[in-house]
Design a protein around this motif. Structure first.
Motif, PDB file in Angstrom:
ATOM      1  N   GLN A   8       2.630   3.744  -3.459  1.00 31.07           N
ATOM      2  CA  GLN A   8       1.732   4.067  -2.360  1.00 31.07           C
ATOM      3  C   GLN A   8       0.977   2.845  -1.876  1.00 31.07           C
ATOM      4  N   ALA A   9       0.494   2.019  -2.822  1.00 35.63           N
ATOM      5  CA  ALA A   9      -0.297   0.847  -2.449  1.00 35.63           C
ATOM      6  C   ALA A   9       0.520  -0.142  -1.633  1.00 35.63           C
ATOM      7  N   VAL A  10       1.789  -0.321  -1.978  1.00 31.95           N
ATOM      8  CA  VAL A  10       2.638  -1.253  -1.241  1.00 31.95           C
ATOM      9  C   VAL A  10       2.837  -0.778   0.195  1.00 31.95           C
ATOM     10  N   ARG A  11       3.044   0.509   0.389  1.00 31.70           N
ATOM     11  CA  ARG A  11       3.198   1.045   1.753  1.00 31.70           C
ATOM     12  C   ARG A  11       1.929   0.810   2.566  1.00 31.70           C
ATOM     13  N   TRP A  12       0.769   1.115   1.988  1.00 29.76           N
ATOM     14  CA  TRP A  12      -0.500   0.890   2.677  1.00 29.76           C
ATOM     15  C   TRP A  12      -0.693  -0.593   2.985  1.00 29.76           C
ATOM     16  N   ALA A  13      -0.391  -1.440   1.996  1.00 30.21           N
ATOM     17  CA  ALA A  13      -0.610  -2.867   2.160  1.00 30.21           C
ATOM     18  C   ALA A  13       0.283  -3.441   3.269  1.00 30.21           C
ATOM     19  N   LEU A  14       1.532  -3.019   3.323  1.00 33.04           N
ATOM     20  CA  LEU A  14       2.426  -3.497   4.374  1.00 33.04           C
ATOM     21  C   LEU A  14       1.897  -3.102   5.755  1.00 33.04           C
ATOM     22  N   GLU A  30       8.381  -2.523 -11.025  1.00 36.53           N
ATOM     23  CA  GLU A  30       9.348  -3.232 -10.180  1.00 36.53           C
ATOM     24  C   GLU A  30      10.166  -2.267  -9.323  1.00 36.53           C
ATOM     25  N   ARG A  31      10.648  -1.196  -9.930  1.00 32.64           N
ATOM     26  CA  ARG A  31      11.488  -0.248  -9.202  1.00 32.64           C
ATOM     27  C   ARG A  31      10.712   0.398  -8.042  1.00 32.64           C
ATOM     28  N   GLU A  32       9.489   0.851  -8.351  1.00 31.75           N
ATOM     29  CA  GLU A  32       8.698   1.555  -7.346  1.00 31.75           C
ATOM     30  C   GLU A  32       8.241   0.626  -6.215  1.00 31.75           C
ATOM     31  N   ALA A  33       7.840  -0.582  -6.568  1.00 32.03           N
ATOM     32  CA  ALA A  33       7.410  -1.525  -5.529  1.00 32.03           C
ATOM     33  C   ALA A  33       8.577  -1.900  -4.621  1.00 32.03           C
ATOM     34  N   GLY A  34       9.725  -2.169  -5.216  1.00 37.24           N
ATOM     35  CA  GLY A  34      10.892  -2.499  -4.416  1.00 37.24           C
ATOM     36  C   GLY A  34      11.309  -1.352  -3.506  1.00 37.24           C
ATOM     37  N   GLN A  35      11.260  -0.133  -4.036  1.00 36.86           N
ATOM     38  CA  GLN A  35      11.595   1.038  -3.228  1.00 36.86           C
ATOM     39  C   GLN A  35      10.627   1.208  -2.069  1.00 36.86           C
ATOM     40  N   ALA A  36       9.335   0.954  -2.333  1.00 37.00           N
ATOM     41  CA  ALA A  36       8.321   1.078  -1.279  1.00 37.00           C
ATOM     42  C   ALA A  36       8.574   0.069  -0.161  1.00 37.00           C
ATOM     43  N   VAL A  37       8.953  -1.141  -0.526  1.00 35.90           N
ATOM     44  CA  VAL A  37       9.272  -2.150   0.489  1.00 35.90           C
ATOM     45  C   VAL A  37      10.470  -1.700   1.310  1.00 35.90           C
ATOM     46  N   ARG A  38      11.512  -1.250   0.654  1.00 38.41           N
ATOM     47  CA  ARG A  38      12.728  -0.832   1.369  1.00 38.41           C
ATOM     48  C   ARG A  38      12.448   0.364   2.269  1.00 38.41           C
ATOM     49  N   ASP A  39      11.667   1.310   1.764  1.00 42.43           N
ATOM     50  CA  ASP A  39      11.340   2.496   2.568  1.00 42.43           C
ATOM     51  C   ASP A  39      10.545   2.110   3.809  1.00 42.43           C
ATOM     52  N   PHE A  40       9.592   1.200   3.626  1.00 45.27           N
ATOM     53  CA  PHE A  40       8.773   0.784   4.771  1.00 45.27           C
ATOM     54  C   PHE A  40       9.612   0.077   5.813  1.00 45.27           C
ATOM     55  N   LEU A  41      10.457  -0.832   5.375  1.00 43.39           N
ATOM     56  CA  LEU A  41      11.256  -1.609   6.317  1.00 43.39           C
ATOM     57  C   LEU A  41      12.166  -0.737   7.173  1.00 43.39           C
ATOM     58  N   SER A  42      12.600   0.382   6.618  1.00 40.75           N
ATOM     59  CA  SER A  42      13.520   1.266   7.350  1.00 40.75           C
ATOM     60  C   SER A  42      12.807   2.433   8.035  1.00 40.75           C
ATOM     61  N   SER A  43      11.471   2.430   8.002  1.00 41.65           N
ATOM     62  CA  SER A  43      10.710   3.562   8.543  1.00 41.65           C
ATOM     63  C   SER A  43      10.119   3.259   9.911  1.00 41.65           C
ATOM     64  N   SER A  44       9.592   4.303  10.551  1.00 40.74           N
ATOM     65  CA  SER A  44       8.937   4.139  11.849  1.00 40.74           C
ATOM     66  C   SER A  44       7.612   3.399  11.724  1.00 40.74           C
TER      67      SER A  44
END
Length: 259
Positions: A8-14, A30-44
């Protein structure tokens, strides 16, 4: 922070404009942070059209080892787990394990850079003797940073001088002193003078000293507050006053004197 908090924090921070994220095998995120980055990059939410190369992802080796193969496997596992294709910066998390383990682990990290798994290599919690030891070994890859605890209450001047000698940047963790000195009279007085919060004052102190500041928070409002320091300019006299607060305060652990 934990994996769930990190996601959650990575999504907010981005969304708030952060582009660098500090993870570690030891943090189990590591897994959760990486997933958050990937999810954000592909999201609206990614209105700016950010790509993977716009993000700076750091992680760290949990334990040095005299087994080259064990360290190489551990690095590869971190790269695979985050799912980002490569790690921008990989650090040896501490100098624990002794000389042979430190130098063997660094050799494995150098080869991870050579093989493209990692872009840059660095160290963390290394004291003066550990830095001198590594540099005396004539490393093929120069350590780009040393991530250590640095704030006005633990200024780490000896380590900073050694890093400067070898052109190693300082990444300052715990720049907010883990909240332990927010009521300090000097901090409160200068925060009032500059019209900012104590946390913003501490982040700005770190930045004006040329450090890469790593404030940690899992709260959305604090993430935004910690990033909003561009309008603060601490005078030289006030920086010196903050430097004088040094009491060698260690807020968590201090491996910098490990044998």
């Amino acid at each position: 922070m934990s994996g769930k908090e990190a996601r959650q924090a990575v999504r907010w921070a981005l969304a708030a404009g952060y582009r660098g994220f500090d993870c570690a095998q030891m943090y189990h995120n590591e897994r959760e942070a990486g997933q958050a980055v990937r999810d954000f990059l592909s999201s609206s939410e990614n209105a700016q059209g950010l790509k993977r190369e716009d993000i700076f992802y750091t992680t760290k080796l949990s334990s040095n080892s005299t087994s080259y193969d064990a360290v190489r496997r551990s690095i590869k596992r971190s790269v695979d787990v985050c799912g980002l294709g490569y790690v921008d910066l990989f650090l040896l998390h501490s100098p624990y394990g002794g000389r042979e383990a430190r130098l063997t682990s660094w050799r494995a990290l150098e080869d991870a850079v050579r093989d493209g798994e990692v872009k840059m290599a660095g160290i963390s919690n290394y004291g003066v003797d550990h830095i001198e030891e590594l540099m005396a070994s004539k490393p093929r890859v120069h350590p780009i940073v040393n991530q250590i605890e640095v704030h006005p209450f633990n200024t780490q001047e000896n380590i900073r001088r050694t890093c400067e000698k070898y052109s190693i940047a300082i990444e300052a963790y715990a720049p907010l002193v883990r909240g332990m000195r927010m009521e300090n009279p000097t901090i409160l007085s200068l925060s009032k003078k500059y019209g900012c919060t104590p946390a913003q004052l501490l982040v700005r102190w770190s930045l004006q000293h040329g450090f890469v500041s790593l404030p940690k928070s899992s709260k959305r409002d604090r993430l935004m507050e910690n990033a909003d320091v561009g309008g603060i300019d601490i005078s030289d006299d006030d920086l010196a006053a903050l430097d004088k607060l040094d009491e060698h305060l260690v807020t968590d652990w201090d491996p910098t004197a490990a044998p």
